[in-house]
Design a protein around this motif. Structure first.
Motif, PDB file in Angstrom:
ATOM      1  N   SER A 148      16.303  19.133 -17.440  1.00  0.00           N
ATOM      2  CA  SER A 148      17.441  19.546 -16.620  1.00  0.00           C
ATOM      3  C   SER A 148      16.974  20.112 -15.279  1.00  0.00           C
ATOM      4  O   SER A 148      17.690  20.031 -14.287  1.00  0.00           O
ATOM      5  CB  SER A 148      18.274  20.594 -17.367  1.00  0.00           C
ATOM      6  OG  SER A 148      17.542  21.800 -17.544  1.00  0.00           O
ATOM      7  N   ASP A 152      16.808  17.112 -11.358  1.00  0.00           N
ATOM      8  CA  ASP A 152      17.497  17.493 -10.130  1.00  0.00           C
ATOM      9  C   ASP A 152      16.579  18.133  -9.096  1.00  0.00           C
ATOM     10  O   ASP A 152      17.034  18.489  -8.005  1.00  0.00           O
ATOM     11  CB  ASP A 152      18.648  18.457 -10.446  1.00  0.00           C
ATOM     12  CG  ASP A 152      19.792  17.766 -11.174  1.00  0.00           C
ATOM     13  OD1 ASP A 152      19.935  16.541 -11.006  1.00  0.00           O
ATOM     14  OD2 ASP A 152      20.530  18.438 -11.909  1.00  0.00           O
ATOM     15  N   HIS A 446      25.285  17.985 -10.084  1.00  0.00           N
ATOM     16  CA  HIS A 446      25.005  18.653 -11.356  1.00  0.00           C
ATOM     17  C   HIS A 446      24.715  17.661 -12.484  1.00  0.00           C
ATOM     18  O   HIS A 446      24.570  18.066 -13.627  1.00  0.00           O
ATOM     19  CB  HIS A 446      26.198  19.521 -11.775  1.00  0.00           C
ATOM     20  CG  HIS A 446      26.499  20.651 -10.848  1.00  0.00           C
ATOM     21  ND1 HIS A 446      26.992  20.456  -9.576  1.00  0.00           N
ATOM     22  CD2 HIS A 446      26.381  22.005 -11.005  1.00  0.00           C
ATOM     23  CE1 HIS A 446      27.167  21.629  -8.986  1.00  0.00           C
ATOM     24  NE2 HIS A 446      26.804  22.576  -9.821  1.00  0.00           N
ATOM     25  N   MET A 449      21.564  18.200 -14.644  1.00  0.00           N
ATOM     26  CA  MET A 449      21.679  19.424 -15.429  1.00  0.00           C
ATOM     27  C   MET A 449      22.669  19.263 -16.578  1.00  0.00           C
ATOM     28  O   MET A 449      22.365  19.582 -17.744  1.00  0.00           O
ATOM     29  CB  MET A 449      22.106  20.585 -14.532  1.00  0.00           C
ATOM     30  CG  MET A 449      22.394  21.886 -15.273  1.00  0.00           C
ATOM     31  SD  MET A 449      22.877  23.229 -14.158  1.00  0.00           S
ATOM     32  CE  MET A 449      21.282  23.667 -13.468  1.00  0.00           C
ATOM     33  N   CYS A 452      21.530  16.887 -19.306  1.00  0.00           N
ATOM     34  CA  CYS A 452      20.509  17.497 -20.161  1.00  0.00           C
ATOM     35  C   CYS A 452      21.115  18.541 -21.089  1.00  0.00           C
ATOM     36  O   CYS A 452      20.712  18.658 -22.248  1.00  0.00           O
ATOM     37  CB  CYS A 452      19.414  18.119 -19.309  1.00  0.00           C
ATOM     38  SG  CYS A 452      18.307  16.902 -18.609  1.00  0.00           S
ATOM     39  N   TRP A 453      22.071  19.322 -20.606  1.00  0.00           N
ATOM     40  CA  TRP A 453      22.730  20.291 -21.478  1.00  0.00           C
ATOM     41  C   TRP A 453      23.451  19.588 -22.617  1.00  0.00           C
ATOM     42  O   TRP A 453      23.381  20.020 -23.771  1.00  0.00           O
ATOM     43  CB  TRP A 453      23.728  21.120 -20.666  1.00  0.00           C
ATOM     44  CG  TRP A 453      23.084  22.140 -19.783  1.00  0.00           C
ATOM     45  CD1 TRP A 453      21.745  22.369 -19.616  1.00  0.00           C
ATOM     46  CD2 TRP A 453      23.760  23.085 -18.943  1.00  0.00           C
ATOM     47  NE1 TRP A 453      21.539  23.383 -18.712  1.00  0.00           N
ATOM     48  CE2 TRP A 453      22.749  23.845 -18.287  1.00  0.00           C
ATOM     49  CE3 TRP A 453      25.083  23.362 -18.669  1.00  0.00           C
ATOM     50  CZ2 TRP A 453      23.056  24.862 -17.384  1.00  0.00           C
ATOM     51  CZ3 TRP A 453      25.393  24.372 -17.769  1.00  0.00           C
ATOM     52  CH2 TRP A 453      24.390  25.117 -17.143  1.00  0.00           C
ATOM     53  N   THR A 456      20.913  18.223 -24.924  1.00  0.00           N
ATOM     54  CA  THR A 456      20.304  19.332 -25.659  1.00  0.00           C
ATOM     55  C   THR A 456      21.197  19.756 -26.826  1.00  0.00           C
ATOM     56  O   THR A 456      20.716  20.005 -27.941  1.00  0.00           O
ATOM     57  CB  THR A 456      20.066  20.530 -24.715  1.00  0.00           C
ATOM     58  OG1 THR A 456      19.153  20.140 -23.686  1.00  0.00           O
ATOM     59  CG2 THR A 456      19.476  21.703 -25.473  1.00  0.00           C
TER      60      THR A 456
END
Length: 525
Positions: A148, A152, A446, A449, A452-453, A456
């Motif tokens: 994440s 970026d 974003h 990020m 990836c969140w 995750t």
């Protein structure tokens, strides 16, 4: 096709002309050359290797049963005349059950090696073997946390190259593994690097294509994943040494990494990072692959007039400033969690669900191919949002129908086996659908990020999935996990209702665009 021609589709690119990246990409895709097509057809080929690495423990850790041929290699073992090498007896001093034989007193006569045998896990509770599968998703969890930041800040392509180098080294290390805890470490870093590659390349692929092609591209990506199933089964069936499976996966990774080296960085990302000249170089390379002469030296690439500063603190402050960004991200993370828990629970649990493990992965591949191909026209017809609502409804129904204990003759097949194989079609559709959906809902500033969140959160579900299908079924009634998964699917359905349709909207560049896009949203099916 492939010949040099003037860039006639765009009116005029004189000095001072301004144009968007989207417009250029639309023109590239309008009449693609054979070279341009090959680049994008092969770009996501690493996704073929990803399932091979993911499901390696299923084939590398074949668990023999007491009915398998085993031989005593000690006089004590022979004299005891046991029918089960895992037989136990209660210790009179401690009151605990202890194994009568130790692993040095007998051997399994298998036609292949297995880490379960090599590390004396046959007589254990089964948790140790499941951990080899689940620890993979712990590595993915941390890999995506790092990703994440990398996606970026370092960039899409550099992140993929770093992950590629790492996974090749890790797979080669697996060839020399002779320790259980070393194997756990290898599986952790396999996932750490593999998910960085897969996620960064998916984001890059989506950003290099116009909006109207992303549905088809997403389907192609998932078909690459499906192709990995028969390859994984073939490697598991014909490769009789589990260490060699790591060597084979390393070789395949090297071969599939070639497109990663060749591809350009995302011009969208470069513009957000205010690297205009680098963005122009990427676009020129794409044009050259398409047989076009494109001069952007005196041309301005249009970027949104809003603040494009991209730092970690700026990204985090946007979540506080725009609550809608938090809400949409939270819903997506929950969807990914549930879908991954179901998806990987199935695919690590076929040995406990159906009678033939190798056949199960072939059938699962067919189901996923049907799901992937079928999803493309469904999404084109009714949109991303309604397609996911339909798929979550179908998966919930399959879970409920799998509860009755109905055997089909003496073949070992049951209603549960059949419904789970049908259910994986819906679950795979959800898996493919949320990849496409999340890539479009998240703004460019974003996207790395948020992606990836979400991934995750999926890794947490992925960690739990194998335990649900391999271990929880053994200690409770099968209705408990199946009803739980059905209820979670319904909750996901309701979550999708709260998201916006992206099919007919431009991709959001900033958090402000997300707010603007949502102004006319209506909560309806």
């Amino acid at each position: 096709m492939g010949e040099q021609h003037e860039f006639k589709q765009i009116p005029v690119l004189d000095s001072g002309t301004a144009i968007t990246v989207d417009k250029l990409l639309e023109q590239f895709a309008a009449k693609p050359s054979w070279r341009y097509c090959i680049v994008f057809v092969t770009l996501m080929v690493y996704w073929t290797v990803a399932p091979i690495i993911t499901y390696m423990p299923v084939f590398a850790g074949i668990t023999p049963t007491t009915s398998d041929n085993w031989t005593c290699i000690s006089d004590r073992c022979t004299s005891l005349n046991l029918s089960d090498p895992c037989a136990t007896d209660v210790n009179s001093e401690t009151g605990l059950a202890e194994r009568i034989l130790n692993s040095s007193e007998y051997q399994w006569n298998l036609d292949r090696t297995s880490f379960v045998v090599d590390f004396d896990l046959v007589c254990s509770s089964g948790v140790e073997k499941t951990l080899v599968s689940s620890i993979f998703f712990v590595g993915a969890f941390f890999g995506l946390l790092v990703g994440s930041f990398l996606f970026d800040n370092l960039g899409r392509k550099p992140s993929a190259l770093c992950g590629t180098a790492m996974v090749i080294v890790i797979n080669l290390t697996g060839f020399f593994c002779r320790n259980y805890y070393f194997l756990l470490a290898i599986r952790f870093f396999q996932a750490f690097s593999s998910f960085i590659i897969a996620t960064s390349m998916y984001i890059l692929n989506q950003e290099l294509l116009p909006t109207r092609y992303r549905n088809y591209s997403n389907g192609w990506v998932m078909l690459n994943w499906c192709v990995g199933y028969p390859i994984a089964s073939a490697i598991g069936y014909f490769c009789h040494d589990w260490n060699t499976m790591f060597l084979v996966s390393a070789v395949l990774t090297v071969l599939t990494s070639i497109p990663i080296v060749v591809i350009v960085e995302s011009p969208r990302y470069l513009l957000v990072k205010e690297k205009t000249n680098a963005a122009k170089r990427s676009l020129k390379t794409l044009a050259r692959w398409n047989g076009m002469n494109l001069n952007l030296d005196e041309v301005s690439l249009i970027t949104p007039e809003k603040d494009q500063e991209l730092t970690f603190l700026k990204q985090m402050s946007d979540f506080r400033k725009y609550p809608v960004l938090i809400g949409e991200t939270a819903i997506q993370m929950f969807l990914w969690f549930v879908v991954a828990m179901s998806y990987y629970g199935f695919n690590f649990g076929w040995g406990a669900i159906v009678p033939d493990m190798y056949l199960a992965y072939i059938v699962a591949m067919v189901g996923e191919v049907i799901s992937t191909i079928g999803l493309i026209p469904i999404v084109a017809l009714i949109g991303r949002r309604r397609a996911l609502i339909l798929l979550f409804s179908g998966s919930s129904l399959c879970y409920l129908l799998a509860i009755p204990d109905v055997p089909f003759g003496s073949s070992g097949w049951t209603l549960e086996s059949v419904m789970c194989l049908l259910g994986v079609i819906f679950v795979s559709g959800c898996f493919s659908g949320i990849y496409l959906y999340s890539g479009e809902i998240a703004p460019t500033t974003h996207r790395g990020m948020i992606f990836c969140w979400c991934s995750t959160a999926a890794r947490v579900g992925s960690f739990l999935g194998p335990f649900i299908f391999n271990n929880l079924f053994e200690v409770t009634h099968k209705a408990v996990p199946l009803v739980g998964l059905a209820v979670l699917s319904v909750v996901c359905l309701l979550g999708v209702v709260g998201l916006v349709e992206t099919d007919d909207k431009p991709i959001a560049t900033t958090a402000e665009d997300v707010v603007e896009r949502r102004k006319h949203h209506r909560y309806r099916f």
